[in-house]
Design a protein around this motif. Sequence first.
Motif, PDB file in Angstrom:
ATOM      1  N   CYS A 189       2.497   0.343   5.697  1.00 39.17           N
ATOM      2  CA  CYS A 189       3.664   0.185   6.559  1.00 39.17           C
ATOM      3  C   CYS A 189       4.957   0.498   5.812  1.00 39.17           C
ATOM      4  CB  CYS A 189       3.722  -1.249   7.092  1.00 39.17           C
ATOM      5  SG  CYS A 189       5.166  -1.578   8.131  1.00 39.17           S
ATOM      6  N   PRO A 190       5.703   1.509   6.256  1.00 36.83           N
ATOM      7  CA  PRO A 190       7.023   1.741   5.660  1.00 36.83           C
ATOM      8  C   PRO A 190       7.947   0.591   6.040  1.00 36.83           C
ATOM      9  CG  PRO A 190       6.740   3.094   7.617  1.00 36.83           C
ATOM     10  CD  PRO A 190       5.406   2.441   7.344  1.00 36.83           C
ATOM     11  N   THR A 191       8.912   0.313   5.238  1.00 38.89           N
ATOM     12  CA  THR A 191       9.816  -0.799   5.527  1.00 38.89           C
ATOM     13  C   THR A 191      11.247  -0.413   5.198  1.00 38.89           C
ATOM     14  OG1 THR A 191      10.183  -3.162   5.128  1.00 38.89           O
ATOM     15  CG2 THR A 191       9.581  -1.819   3.233  1.00 38.89           C
ATOM     16  N   LEU A 235       0.859  -1.180   0.000  1.00 37.36           N
ATOM     17  CA  LEU A 235       0.000   0.000   0.000  1.00 37.36           C
ATOM     18  C   LEU A 235       0.900   1.237   0.000  1.00 37.36           C
ATOM     19  CD1 LEU A 235      -2.723  -0.969   2.646  1.00 37.36           C
ATOM     20  CD2 LEU A 235      -3.042  -0.755   0.176  1.00 37.36           C
ATOM     21  N   GLY A 236       0.631   2.174  -0.868  1.00 40.31           N
ATOM     22  CA  GLY A 236       1.539   3.303  -1.007  1.00 40.31           C
ATOM     23  C   GLY A 236       2.792   2.866  -1.745  1.00 40.31           C
ATOM     24  N   LYS A 247      10.412   2.237  -1.939  1.00 37.40           N
ATOM     25  CA  LYS A 247      11.050   3.382  -1.283  1.00 37.40           C
ATOM     26  C   LYS A 247      11.984   2.929  -0.179  1.00 37.40           C
ATOM     27  CE  LYS A 247       9.936   7.775   0.995  1.00 37.40           C
ATOM     28  NZ  LYS A 247       8.838   8.641   1.491  1.00 37.40           N
ATOM     29  N   GLY A 248      11.605   1.824   0.489  1.00 36.25           N
ATOM     30  CA  GLY A 248      12.423   1.308   1.582  1.00 36.25           C
ATOM     31  C   GLY A 248      13.571   0.432   1.130  1.00 36.25           C
ATOM     32  N   TYR A 265       9.963  -7.378  -5.375  1.00 34.77           N
ATOM     33  CA  TYR A 265       8.724  -6.623  -5.525  1.00 34.77           C
ATOM     34  C   TYR A 265       7.842  -7.260  -6.600  1.00 34.77           C
ATOM     35  CZ  TYR A 265       5.520  -2.761  -6.399  1.00 34.77           C
ATOM     36  OH  TYR A 265       4.389  -2.003  -6.564  1.00 34.77           O
ATOM     37  N   ILE A 266       8.440  -7.571  -7.735  1.00 35.06           N
ATOM     38  CA  ILE A 266       7.692  -8.197  -8.830  1.00 35.06           C
ATOM     39  C   ILE A 266       7.163  -9.565  -8.401  1.00 35.06           C
ATOM     40  CG2 ILE A 266       7.877  -9.150 -11.168  1.00 35.06           C
ATOM     41  CD1 ILE A 266       9.954  -6.943 -11.742  1.00 35.06           C
ATOM     42  N   PHE A 267       8.019 -10.324  -7.733  1.00 30.51           N
ATOM     43  CA  PHE A 267       7.649 -11.649  -7.225  1.00 30.51           C
ATOM     44  C   PHE A 267       6.464 -11.529  -6.274  1.00 30.51           C
ATOM     45  CE2 PHE A 267       9.062 -15.597  -4.752  1.00 30.51           C
ATOM     46  CZ  PHE A 267       8.708 -16.471  -5.771  1.00 30.51           C
TER      47      PHE A 267
END
Length: 251
Positions: A202-204, A121-122, A127-128, A135-137
């Motif tokens: 949630c930022p990571t 989400l977002g 970004k993190g 990400y694609i996976f």
Amino acid sequence: MILGKKLVIVLPAYNAELTLAKTYSEIPMDIVDEVILVDDASKDKTVEVGRSLGIKHVIQHEKNKGYGGNQKSCYDKALALGADIVIMLHPDYQYTPKLIPSMANIIAQDLYQSVFGSRILGKGALKGGMPIYKYIFNRMLTLSQNILMGQKLSEYHTGYRAFSKKVLETIDYHANSDDFVFDNQMAAQVFYAGFEIAEVTCPTKYFDEASSINFKRSAVYGLGVLGVSLQYFLQKAGLMKFRIFERKTYK
């Protein structure tokens, strides 16, 4: 306590010596009643650090039981302590403890019985620093899971999860794998039992000390995840029955 409900944080740890203190320092102890650290036979000083921080409940596995096996110990102990709300937070500082009040409040208000911290989400994941292939996976797996399970989660692969006592006493998490696919089996069990899952953005953070699995294990994990979703589909369709979807009550 939060709205009169006991809040317990569980930390499933493996070689978290370098990040445990930072994670623990940001846990909002004004609302958290208990913190449980379960060390899965780490090769570093995770246990020593945990005890030096004053964590009251430290469980040390003599042999490595795997990521899922670690969580089973976490939830068993939390229920034994009388938890009404349990939040799993990885002690590798990849997820911020600052979301604990928000996640706990959603359950305490009886809006949802389970809450996931979503990196998707977002723009939190990329970004993190999430690797692009991961990400694609993640996106491909989540799309496949949503189709097979008839759901609309933004991601199934977050390690930041909150559950009510009711959820943990309904699903049979002990029937699940001791490996990484445990998380997805739990999500499938939650849905199959009729609960909904809320999500919060949630930022990571991705850095050298944060836990990760290599490409080979990621591929094995992906196949396992699809297998769980297929089992859910077949069980829902009445074509087959699987042990993980049987209900148990833990008291």
